[in-house]
Design an enzyme around this catalytic site. Structure first.
Site, PDB file in Angstrom:
ATOM      1  N   HIS A 109       0.848  -1.204   0.000  1.00  0.00           N
ATOM      2  CA  HIS A 109       0.000   0.000   0.000  1.00  0.00           C
ATOM      3  C   HIS A 109       0.881   1.249   0.000  1.00  0.00           C
ATOM      4  O   HIS A 109       0.383   2.357   0.095  1.00  0.00           O
ATOM      5  CB  HIS A 109      -0.868   0.047   1.264  1.00  0.00           C
ATOM      6  N   SER A 139     -16.219   1.452   1.870  1.00  0.00           N
ATOM      7  CA  SER A 139     -15.552   0.199   2.202  1.00  0.00           C
ATOM      8  C   SER A 139     -14.593   0.422   3.380  1.00  0.00           C
ATOM      9  O   SER A 139     -14.531  -0.392   4.302  1.00  0.00           O
ATOM     10  CB  SER A 139     -14.797  -0.327   0.974  1.00  0.00           C
ATOM     11  N   TYR A 197     -11.059  -0.870 -10.255  1.00  0.00           N
ATOM     12  CA  TYR A 197     -11.945  -1.925  -9.727  1.00  0.00           C
ATOM     13  C   TYR A 197     -13.206  -2.042 -10.596  1.00  0.00           C
ATOM     14  O   TYR A 197     -13.628  -3.154 -10.951  1.00  0.00           O
ATOM     15  CB  TYR A 197     -12.314  -1.560  -8.280  1.00  0.00           C
TER      16      TYR A 197
HETATM   17  P1  A3P Z   1     -16.727  -3.664  -0.227  1.00  0.00           P
HETATM   18  O1  A3P Z   1     -16.392  -3.216   1.159  1.00  0.00           O
HETATM   19  O2  A3P Z   1     -17.293  -2.533  -1.043  1.00  0.00           O
HETATM   20  O3  A3P Z   1     -17.560  -4.871  -0.281  1.00  0.00           O
HETATM   21  P2  A3P Z   1      -9.274  -4.616  -0.269  1.00  0.00           P
HETATM   22  O4  A3P Z   1      -9.125  -6.002  -0.739  1.00  0.00           O
HETATM   23  O5  A3P Z   1      -8.348  -3.646  -0.939  1.00  0.00           O
HETATM   24  O6  A3P Z   1      -9.265  -4.512   1.210  1.00  0.00           O
HETATM   25  O7  A3P Z   1     -10.712  -4.123  -0.763  1.00  0.00           O
HETATM   26  C1  A3P Z   1     -11.857  -4.605  -0.137  1.00  0.00           C
HETATM   27  C2  A3P Z   1     -13.051  -4.504  -1.059  1.00  0.00           C
HETATM   28  O8  A3P Z   1     -12.935  -5.465  -2.119  1.00  0.00           O
HETATM   29  C3  A3P Z   1     -14.326  -4.835  -0.329  1.00  0.00           C
HETATM   30  O9  A3P Z   1     -15.347  -4.038  -0.950  1.00  0.00           O
HETATM   31  C4  A3P Z   1     -14.488  -6.316  -0.617  1.00  0.00           C
HETATM   32  O10 A3P Z   1     -15.793  -6.800  -0.448  1.00  0.00           O
HETATM   33  C5  A3P Z   1     -14.041  -6.366  -2.069  1.00  0.00           C
HETATM   34  N1  A3P Z   1     -13.579  -7.697  -2.502  1.00  0.00           N
HETATM   35  C6  A3P Z   1     -12.904  -8.630  -1.788  1.00  0.00           C
HETATM   36  N2  A3P Z   1     -12.673  -9.729  -2.529  1.00  0.00           N
HETATM   37  C7  A3P Z   1     -13.220  -9.487  -3.750  1.00  0.00           C
HETATM   38  C8  A3P Z   1     -13.314 -10.267  -4.935  1.00  0.00           C
HETATM   39  N3  A3P Z   1     -12.815 -11.492  -5.009  1.00  0.00           N
HETATM   40  N4  A3P Z   1     -13.951  -9.711  -5.995  1.00  0.00           N
HETATM   41  C9  A3P Z   1     -14.467  -8.463  -5.929  1.00  0.00           C
HETATM   42  N5  A3P Z   1     -14.409  -7.689  -4.821  1.00  0.00           N
HETATM   43  C10 A3P Z   1     -13.785  -8.184  -3.736  1.00  0.00           C
END
Ligand code: A3P
Length: 301
Positions: A109, A139, A197
Site C-alpha cells: 500500500h 468500504s 476496480y
Molecule cells: P466492499 O467493502 O465494497 O464490499 P481490499 O481487498 O483492498 O481490502 O478491498 C476490499 C473490497 O474489495 C471490499 O469491498 C471487498 O468486499 C471487495 N472484494 C474482496 N474480494 C473481492 C473479490 N474477489 N472480488 C471483488 N471484490 C472483492
C-alpha cells in the site's frame, strides 16, 4: 489494537507499519521477475492479489480443484512487503525472500515515491488497482469500524469523510496515492499497469488477459480454449472467495479477521451511505484534487 498515523515521507503511515516500511526500504532486493500488486487500502487488493497469483502461477498450479487459493487467503500467498519486513531477524527474512519460487508476487500500500529504489531500478512490474473514491470510502469506513483500528473508526460517517477528503487515513492522502501511480503508469507503461476496480468488475476476462500480457506471460490460444482464464476468474470471484472455509474465520497479517475482507464487492453501494451534503463534499474534493490529471471515475454520479 488502535494505531496512530504518522506523517512519514509525505504520507500517513500507520504506527504499526513504520518499522516494516523502513526495513523494506533499506533491505528489499527486487528481482526482474517480481510482480508487485499495489493499491490504496479497500480498493480491491484482496481480489487483485488472487488474480495475479493465479495468473503467474497457472503452470505450477494447473489444477483448480487443488489450488492454493482454496486453502490459503490471498494475503498469505501474496504478502505485503512491509509486513514481511516487520520485526527483527532481517537476515533470515532476506534469505527466505531470496529462495522464494519465482516469479515472486508481493503486495504493497506504500505510495510510489516511497517504494525502494531497488523496485524502481529493476525490471520488476507493478500492477496498481484503484477504485472510485465513493465506494472506497464506504468500504474503508465499514471495514475500519469492524476492526476498530484507524482514524476513520469511532467517528461519525461525516467526520470520517472529512478526514478522508483531507487525506488523513492510513497510506493517504488517497489523492496523492492514486495520482502517483497514475503518472507513473503514463510515463512508464511497461513498469506500471493502472487498473480500476469498476473496469475489472465489468470485464474481468479482458483485464485478466491484460495483466498476463503486462507480466510477460500472455495466455496461449490453447489455454484460452481450455478454459484456463475462466477458471481463474471463477476461483477469484467474490462469491467463491467469500464462501471458502479458509476465508470465513481466523486472521491474516496484523490480526485482521479474514471474513471482514469480503463485504459486498459491488459498485455503487455508497448510495446507501451518502447524504446530499456528503455527495457534494466528495465530488468537490475530487474535482479539486483530480482535475487536469486525466484520471476520472465514471461510476460515481
Ligand atoms: P466492499 O467493502 O465494497 O464490499 P481490499 O481487498 O483492498 O481490502 O478491498 C476490499 C473490497 O474489495 C471490499 O469491498 C471487498 O468486499 C471487495 N472484494 C474482496 N474480494 C473481492 C473479490 N474477489 N472480488 C471483488 N471484490 C472483492
Amino acid at each position: 489494537a488502535s494505531r496512530h498515523l504518522y506523517l512519514f515521507q509525505h504520507f500517513w503511515c500507520p504506527s504499526t507499519h513504520i518499522e516494516g516500511v523502513n526495513n523494506f526500504q533499506k533491505h528489499f532486493q527486487a528481482k526482474d521477475s517480481d510482480a508487485i500488486v499495489a493499491s490504496f487500502p479497500k480498493s480491491g487488493t484482496t481480489w487483485l492479489k488472487a488474480l495475479t497469483f493465479s495468473i503467474v502461477n497457472r503452470k505450477r498450479f494447473s489444477s483448480f480443484d487443488n489450488h492454493p487459493l482454496l486453502t490459503s487467503n490471498s494475503h498469505e500467498l501474496v504478502p505485503f512487503l512491509d509486513f514481511i519486513f516487520h520485526g527483527d531477524n532481517i537476515q533470515h527474512k532476506l534469505s527466505y525472500l531470496c529462495n522464494m519460487t519465482e516469479p515472486r508476487v508481493f503486495g504493497t500500500h506504500i505510495p510510489f515515491p516511497s517504494l525502494s529504489n531497488s523496485i524502481k531500478e529493476s525490471n520488476c512490474k507493478i500492477v496498481y488497482i484503484c477504485r472510485n473514491p465513493f465506494d472506497t470510502f464506504v468500504s474503508s469506513w465499514t471495514f475500519f469500524n469492524k476492526i476498530k483500528s484507524d482514524s476513520l473508526s469511532e467517528v461519525t460517517i461525516e467526520e470520517a469523510l472529512e478526514k478522508y477528503c483531507k487525506g488523513i487515513i492510513g497510506f493517504g492522502p488517497t489523492w496523492e496515492h492514486m495520482l502517483g501511480y497514475w503518472k507513473e503508469s503514463i510515463a512508464t507503461p511497461n513498469k506500471v499497469l493502472f487498473l480500476k476496480y469498476e473496469e475489472l468488475k465489468e470485464d474481468v476476462n479482458f483485464y485478466v488477459k491484460r495483466v498476463a500480457e503486462f507480466l510477460d506471460c500472455p495466455f496461449t490460444e490453447g489455454e484460452e480454449s481450455d478454459g484456463v482464464i475462466e477458471n481463474i476468474i471463477k476461483l477469484c470471484s467474490f462469491e467463491k472467495m467469500k464462501n471458502l472455509e479458509v476465508n470465513k474465520s481466523g486472521t491474516v497479517g496484523r490480526n485482521v479477521e479474514k471474513k471482514y475482507l469480503f463485504r459486498k464487492g459491488e459498485i455503487g453501494d455508497w448510495i446507501n451511505y451518502f447524504s446530499p451534503a456528503m455527495i457534494e463534499k466528495l465530488s468537490k474534493t475530487m474535482e479539486e484534487k483530480l482535475s487536469g490529471s486525466g484520471l476520472s471515475f465514471k461510476t460515481c454520479l
